[in-house]
Design a protein around this motif. Structure first.
Motif, PDB file in Angstrom:
ATOM      1  N   VAL A   1     -14.548 -10.520   3.204  1.00  0.00           N
ATOM      2  CA  VAL A   1     -14.213 -11.944   3.746  1.00  0.00           C
ATOM      3  C   VAL A   1     -13.275 -11.722   4.984  1.00  0.00           C
ATOM      4  CG1 VAL A   1     -13.165 -14.154   3.028  1.00  0.00           C
ATOM      5  CG2 VAL A   1     -14.550 -13.120   1.420  1.00  0.00           C
ATOM      6  N   VAL A   2     -12.281 -11.046   4.817  1.00  0.00           N
ATOM      7  CA  VAL A   2     -11.215 -11.033   6.127  1.00  0.00           C
ATOM      8  C   VAL A   2     -12.028 -10.313   7.134  1.00  0.00           C
ATOM      9  CG1 VAL A   2      -9.422  -9.583   6.776  1.00  0.00           C
ATOM     10  CG2 VAL A   2      -9.216 -10.689   4.782  1.00  0.00           C
ATOM     11  N   GLU A   3     -13.042  -9.493   6.981  1.00  0.00           N
ATOM     12  CA  GLU A   3     -13.919  -9.214   8.409  1.00  0.00           C
ATOM     13  C   GLU A   3     -14.600  -9.915   8.752  1.00  0.00           C
ATOM     14  OE1 GLU A   3     -15.873  -5.557   6.451  1.00  0.00           O
ATOM     15  OE2 GLU A   3     -13.958  -4.575   6.288  1.00  0.00           O
ATOM     16  N   ILE A   4     -15.273 -10.692   7.908  1.00  0.00           N
ATOM     17  CA  ILE A   4     -16.535 -12.007   8.249  1.00  0.00           C
ATOM     18  C   ILE A   4     -15.724 -12.921   9.189  1.00  0.00           C
ATOM     19  CG2 ILE A   4     -17.804 -13.791   7.417  1.00  0.00           C
ATOM     20  CD1 ILE A   4     -18.597 -11.692   4.948  1.00  0.00           C
ATOM     21  N   ALA A   5     -14.611 -13.308   8.703  1.00  0.00           N
ATOM     22  CA  ALA A   5     -13.481 -14.249   9.282  1.00  0.00           C
ATOM     23  C   ALA A   5     -12.933 -13.839  10.533  1.00  0.00           C
ATOM     24  CB  ALA A   5     -12.537 -14.788   8.288  1.00  0.00           C
ATOM     25  N   GLY A   6     -12.905 -12.401  10.910  1.00  0.00           N
ATOM     26  CA  GLY A   6     -12.201 -11.806  11.908  1.00  0.00           C
ATOM     27  C   GLY A   6     -10.807 -12.270  12.035  1.00  0.00           C
ATOM     28  N   SER A   7     -10.073 -12.189  10.873  1.00  0.00           N
ATOM     29  CA  SER A   7      -9.083 -12.602  10.425  1.00  0.00           C
ATOM     30  C   SER A   7      -8.059 -11.305  10.225  1.00  0.00           C
ATOM     31  CB  SER A   7      -8.927 -13.325   9.145  1.00  0.00           C
ATOM     32  OG  SER A   7      -7.367 -13.629   8.727  1.00  0.00           O
ATOM     33  N   ALA A   8      -6.639 -11.432  10.526  1.00  0.00           N
ATOM     34  CA  ALA A   8      -5.863 -10.416  10.025  1.00  0.00           C
ATOM     35  C   ALA A   8      -4.950 -10.673   8.857  1.00  0.00           C
ATOM     36  CB  ALA A   8      -4.812 -10.261  11.216  1.00  0.00           C
ATOM     37  N   SER A   9      -5.413 -11.613   7.998  1.00  0.00           N
ATOM     38  CA  SER A   9      -4.887 -12.130   6.617  1.00  0.00           C
ATOM     39  C   SER A   9      -4.853 -10.734   5.842  1.00  0.00           C
ATOM     40  CB  SER A   9      -6.111 -12.976   5.946  1.00  0.00           C
ATOM     41  OG  SER A   9      -6.153 -14.076   6.526  1.00  0.00           O
ATOM     42  N   PRO A  10      -3.528 -10.651   5.215  1.00  0.00           N
ATOM     43  CA  PRO A  10      -3.250  -9.381   4.225  1.00  0.00           C
ATOM     44  C   PRO A  10      -3.954  -9.826   2.906  1.00  0.00           C
ATOM     45  CG  PRO A  10      -1.111 -10.781   4.860  1.00  0.00           C
ATOM     46  CD  PRO A  10      -2.424 -11.349   5.550  1.00  0.00           C
ATOM     47  N   ILE A  11      -4.217  -8.937   2.323  1.00  0.00           N
ATOM     48  CA  ILE A  11      -4.570  -9.008   0.865  1.00  0.00           C
ATOM     49  C   ILE A  11      -3.640  -8.671  -0.192  1.00  0.00           C
ATOM     50  CG2 ILE A  11      -6.391  -8.066  -0.831  1.00  0.00           C
ATOM     51  CD1 ILE A  11      -8.394  -7.748   1.732  1.00  0.00           C
ATOM     52  N   VAL A  12      -3.320  -9.226  -0.978  1.00  0.00           N
ATOM     53  CA  VAL A  12      -2.220  -9.141  -2.126  1.00  0.00           C
ATOM     54  C   VAL A  12      -2.764  -9.220  -3.543  1.00  0.00           C
ATOM     55  CG1 VAL A  12       0.014 -10.100  -2.961  1.00  0.00           C
ATOM     56  CG2 VAL A  12      -0.499 -10.337  -0.370  1.00  0.00           C
ATOM     57  N   VAL A  13      -2.532  -8.119  -4.201  1.00  0.00           N
ATOM     58  CA  VAL A  13      -3.082  -8.012  -5.517  1.00  0.00           C
ATOM     59  C   VAL A  13      -1.901  -7.927  -6.449  1.00  0.00           C
ATOM     60  CG1 VAL A  13      -4.471  -6.559  -7.028  1.00  0.00           C
ATOM     61  CG2 VAL A  13      -4.743  -6.361  -4.726  1.00  0.00           C
ATOM     62  N   GLN A  14      -1.895  -9.149  -7.215  1.00  0.00           N
ATOM     63  CA  GLN A  14      -0.794  -9.567  -8.137  1.00  0.00           C
ATOM     64  C   GLN A  14      -1.073  -9.733  -9.615  1.00  0.00           C
ATOM     65  OE1 GLN A  14       0.363 -13.250  -6.355  1.00  0.00           O
ATOM     66  NE2 GLN A  14       1.975 -12.541  -4.887  1.00  0.00           N
ATOM     67  N   PRO A  15      -0.778  -8.739 -10.485  1.00  0.00           N
ATOM     68  CA  PRO A  15       0.009  -7.608 -10.172  1.00  0.00           C
ATOM     69  C   PRO A  15      -0.669  -6.586  -9.455  1.00  0.00           C
ATOM     70  CG  PRO A  15      -0.249  -7.686 -12.533  1.00  0.00           C
ATOM     71  CD  PRO A  15      -0.797  -9.135 -11.674  1.00  0.00           C
ATOM     72  N   ASP A  16      -0.321  -5.632  -9.101  1.00  0.00           N
ATOM     73  CA  ASP A  16      -1.247  -4.425  -8.507  1.00  0.00           C
ATOM     74  C   ASP A  16      -1.925  -3.468  -9.181  1.00  0.00           C
ATOM     75  OD1 ASP A  16      -2.124  -3.029  -6.257  1.00  0.00           O
ATOM     76  OD2 ASP A  16      -0.475  -1.608  -6.268  1.00  0.00           O
ATOM     77  N   ILE A  17      -3.138  -4.324  -9.651  1.00  0.00           N
ATOM     78  CA  ILE A  17      -3.853  -3.899 -10.561  1.00  0.00           C
ATOM     79  C   ILE A  17      -5.374  -3.232  -9.692  1.00  0.00           C
ATOM     80  CG2 ILE A  17      -5.552  -4.308 -12.560  1.00  0.00           C
ATOM     81  CD1 ILE A  17      -3.476  -6.283 -13.454  1.00  0.00           C
ATOM     82  N   ARG A  18      -5.890  -2.153 -10.380  1.00  0.00           N
ATOM     83  CA  ARG A  18      -7.008  -1.603  -9.632  1.00  0.00           C
ATOM     84  C   ARG A  18      -8.314  -2.130 -10.514  1.00  0.00           C
ATOM     85  NH1 ARG A  18     -10.008   1.361  -6.764  1.00  0.00           N
ATOM     86  NH2 ARG A  18     -11.548   3.141  -7.606  1.00  0.00           N
TER      87      ARG A  18
END
Length: 178
Positions: A125-142
């Motif tokens: 989604v960030v790539e499609i938007a051409g965005s620099a938005s960070p991705i935050v995984v809360q809690p940091d789960i795989r």
């Protein structure tokens, strides 16, 4: 309905082990449907459906955040297998199944046939938007990758969906137009 995958891609014969009530509901409905003996029934197994008309859910929030440069938050509290399908493609699968000459009773996976996981979907989604938005995984789960095999549907009713990225790009544009 499948739960955490044992192997990818997931065949229709994969054990069903739903992790939530929604998946359990799908499993029970499928069991009731397929218990009708003697009928030539297919049960199409769809992942989570999305559309430009739905103004909620992870994809909508990912796209709104990416559009405005805000962080994309993945807040699932446990490892979550996830897959999606545009409602237009679900409708097309139903149309193809109804018109198909071949018959083979039982469940059929209908998806894009691509491996999907929440962080990768957010990155797309960030790539499609051409965005620099960070991705935050809360809690940091795989979160595990999830991929339904669409080979059976491809054989029985020529299921050949567009790419997930194509549908997500269209969705991003549609959300921006409204």
């Amino acid at each position: 309905m499948y739960g955490t995958p044992e192997a990818l891609p997931i065949l229709e014969s994969h054990p069903r082990a739903p992790r939530h009530m929604y998946g359990l509901g799908k499993l029970l409905a499928e069991d009731a449907w397929l218990s009708t003996r003697g009928l030539d029934l297919w049960c199409l197994r769809f992942p989570g459906l999305f559309s430009a008309n739905r103004r909620g859910g992870a994809l909508y929030h990912f796209m709104q955040a990416a559009r405005t440069g805000r962080s994309l938050h993945i807040t699932a509290p446990e490892p979550t297998p996830w897959d999606v399908l545009d409602v237009r493609d679900a409708a097309e699968a139903i149309r193809l199944a109804l018109r198909a000459e071949s018959r083979q009773a039982g469940p059929l996976n209908v998806s894009y046939g691509e491996a999907v996981e929440l962080r990768g979907l957010a990155k797309m989604v960030v790539e499609i938007a051409g965005s620099a938005s960070p991705i935050v995984v809360q809690p940091d789960i795989r979160h595990p990758a999830f991929q339904m095999s669409i080979a059976k549907a491809a054989t029985l009713f020529a299921w050949s969906p567009p790419a997930l990225r194509t549908r997500l790009h269209e969705l991003y544009i549609a959300f921006g137009e409204s």
